[in-house]
Design an enzyme around this catalytic site. Sequence first.
Site, PDB file in Angstrom:
ATOM      1  N   ASN B 114       0.835  -1.214   0.000  1.00  0.00           N
ATOM      2  CA  ASN B 114       0.000   0.000   0.000  1.00  0.00           C
ATOM      3  C   ASN B 114       0.859   1.249   0.000  1.00  0.00           C
ATOM      4  O   ASN B 114       0.833   2.020   0.958  1.00  0.00           O
ATOM      5  CB  ASN B 114      -0.885   0.073   1.255  1.00  0.00           C
ATOM      6  CG  ASN B 114      -1.748  -1.147   1.452  1.00  0.00           C
ATOM      7  OD1 ASN B 114      -2.840  -1.242   0.921  1.00  0.00           O
ATOM      8  ND2 ASN B 114      -1.228  -2.078   2.224  1.00  0.00           N
ATOM      9  N   PRO B 115       1.627   1.466  -1.038  1.00  0.00           N
ATOM     10  CA  PRO B 115       2.634   2.535  -0.973  1.00  0.00           C
ATOM     11  C   PRO B 115       2.079   3.943  -0.858  1.00  0.00           C
ATOM     12  O   PRO B 115       2.799   4.846  -0.461  1.00  0.00           O
ATOM     13  CB  PRO B 115       3.423   2.362  -2.270  1.00  0.00           C
ATOM     14  CG  PRO B 115       2.543   1.580  -3.182  1.00  0.00           C
ATOM     15  CD  PRO B 115       1.669   0.742  -2.318  1.00  0.00           C
ATOM     16  N   LYS B 116       0.795   4.130  -1.217  1.00  0.00           N
ATOM     17  CA  LYS B 116       0.247   5.483  -1.211  1.00  0.00           C
ATOM     18  C   LYS B 116      -0.626   5.763   0.005  1.00  0.00           C
ATOM     19  O   LYS B 116      -1.369   6.719   0.064  1.00  0.00           O
ATOM     20  CB  LYS B 116      -0.618   5.724  -2.464  1.00  0.00           C
ATOM     21  CG  LYS B 116       0.088   5.426  -3.767  1.00  0.00           C
ATOM     22  CD  LYS B 116       1.317   6.286  -3.951  1.00  0.00           C
ATOM     23  CE  LYS B 116       2.142   5.870  -5.141  1.00  0.00           C
ATOM     24  NZ  LYS B 116       1.434   6.058  -6.415  1.00  0.00           N
ATOM     25  N   ASN B 117      -0.540   4.890   0.984  1.00  0.00           N
ATOM     26  CA  ASN B 117      -1.451   4.939   2.114  1.00  0.00           C
ATOM     27  C   ASN B 117      -0.809   5.650   3.291  1.00  0.00           C
ATOM     28  O   ASN B 117       0.294   5.309   3.691  1.00  0.00           O
ATOM     29  CB  ASN B 117      -1.784   3.487   2.447  1.00  0.00           C
ATOM     30  CG  ASN B 117      -2.527   3.338   3.738  1.00  0.00           C
ATOM     31  OD1 ASN B 117      -2.024   3.661   4.808  1.00  0.00           O
ATOM     32  ND2 ASN B 117      -3.727   2.834   3.660  1.00  0.00           N
TER      33      ASN B 117
END
Lengths: 411, 323
Positions: B114-117
């Site tokens: 979930n790199p954009k979380n």
Amino acid sequence: TMGGDGDGEREDDERKVELDEETKKILEDFIGAPIDDPTHPFWNPPPLTEEEEAIFEDVKRRAKECVGLDGFAEDLLLKDMHVQYVKRSSEDKDAIEYVLTDHLRLSGMYWGLTSLDLLGRLDVVDADEIVDFVQRCWVPDVGGYAPCVYHDAHVLYTLSAVQILALFDRMELIDRDAIASFLTSLQRESDGAIMGDEWGEVDTRFAYCALSISTLIDRPHCIDRGKVVEWIDKCKNFDGGYGSDPGGESHAGQVFTCVGGLALCDAVDRIDHTFLGWWLAERQVKAGGLNGRPEKLPDVCYSWWVLSSLCIMGKMHWIDQKALARFILGCQDEKKGGIADRPDDEPDVYHTFFGLAALSLMGFPGIKPIDPVFALPTHVCERIGVMRTAADGTVVGRRENSATKGESVEP
Amino acid sequence: AMSSSSSEDADADERVPYSRRPEWADVEPIPQPESANPVVLIDYADEYVDAVDVWRAVYRSRERSLRVLDLTRDVIGMNGGAYTVWHHRWELVLALGVDLAEELRYAGAMARANPKNYQVWNHMRLCSQAMKASGDDARATLAWELNETHTRIALMMDAKNIHAWTQRAWAVRTFGRWTDEMDFTERMIDDDVRNNSAWNQRFFCVVGGLGGFVTSTDGNGSGDGNAKSAPGDGGDVVVLASAELAFAKSQLDKSPHNESAWNYVRGILKRPNVGWGWRGEGEAIARKHLGDIFGDASRRRVGGTSSDDERGGESDGESRGEA
């Protein structure tokens, strides 16, 4: 007054520092001319030739033509399809997208409902059912709204709740004093930054939310606006833009939160207008869309973050509006309705809202006007009685100036 | 107005889809059969609803046990955006005495998924702060190394992931690793001279390492000061500034159409201790390269008269038409 932390923007025209020989040599190598000799031809270029003047005038003329959307037919926007798209997305409660997004449900509703209002179709939803749901998200112990039932309160969703209630003209349901106390508790003593909730995460988004909420509920001084302005100022970067916290990379979304936040405090003079205006204008790519940072792809949501910032700064004409409008229209989904982040991608409610909002700012026919600071339809802002910002950046109505402690400035 | 997850695009691929390539216009694409996906999605939704219903119950009952910890892992695994579940997990980590280094590694693994979380990174900060607060130097070093590793891995997947860069900046500031990070930004700029995040990070190190604008309480700071940064003074800044100008120049020589590098040059020149007015030096540097790009006309234009001074008051919209 001069900036407190020595940023020096207002000072360094006059101050010079003694350069050592090595530094001087590096600089002179770089520019290819001596620094100390003001008579050198490098510093005294000849005036423009007639041909060069003509080129310059032509560029100015073409820049003017990019302003406004005359010639854009109303039916280029698939209004009915977007209305149906938004309606469906709120009704299909078994869809995976619905289930997995309960942690931002109220924001999702705000995007959808504001879209409907901008298109004049708020009537397609059941106002009472929605208002009931919003009120079930109220967390009385905290004094804020959660994104969904059984979740925790947060400043992001408190703003969405207030915005939704504003759309439906149900502001009387808001417990203003409780929210004011919640907001007060979110301001950090040490530096005026605003936290999202009791867990302490800090971000310029939260500063914007707190400033907007406090203005909409008419409790502007539940937070120290002067201190928030100082903190936002610390988030100003070397490129004129703003990040999520001091030193954070300039990003169009964060720029909006800071520009909007400063506008809410009547402190837009803190912005480096030319520098930031330039940075924002550079977001436009060849295809006409806007990106969020240098060398990134365009995305419809940046149409809003960049454009609303430029609008507040009175610089919407610094981008090619027609090209942007063409880009947004090209992101519509002709089969399902809705607007995607870029052409041929899947639409979603978030991008549908921001595409419509940007078209509204540019005056697209058939869309109600939207306020660039509150991201609410202008008529809603008028009804509440808060300041409104016109397309050229001029402000009417109350301004919550920290120095004058809430003195209202009537037009 | 805001989402709790970032709206950033996932990659920098600029390919044209086949549906828009004229040379493919004679081919009618066959869409994915509609039946395939919904079945999978509905199953997944059932599993999630099933897990979340149980979680709500134990969140309310305030049960603090390993089974609840495992449950949060399960729910988060299906929905990384579940903000309240992340916070619940942090409460459990503290209450159950979970090993913070292990928890940091877990968060790092979740960052890959979930790199954009925002929550993932916030969780990493909480673990790191607690490890630093233990007062044990070895733990603090480990915390820095885990942060460095996991953000670097995230940046290998997406070199412009703003969350990963923000996390690195936080860790650099918290653990005082300014010089290490300068080297890292140089490698990232070598990889992609147009990586705006890398340039921003470099500037952050230049000013932060000099005890500049960054204080312990800025951003999501640990609140106990920049132990390893020295206060800047005029001399140090000028030496660093000339080195940085030379660095920027070498990058611009490779690739003059580079907004990030130009902004960097302006940023260095505008630093108060450096004290040079933007007008003279900044325009001069621009001229060197604009001449190459636009030829003599612009060389003469940008040389400057008072009418195109960007610094004095508001410039009107007409100036935007200039190159």
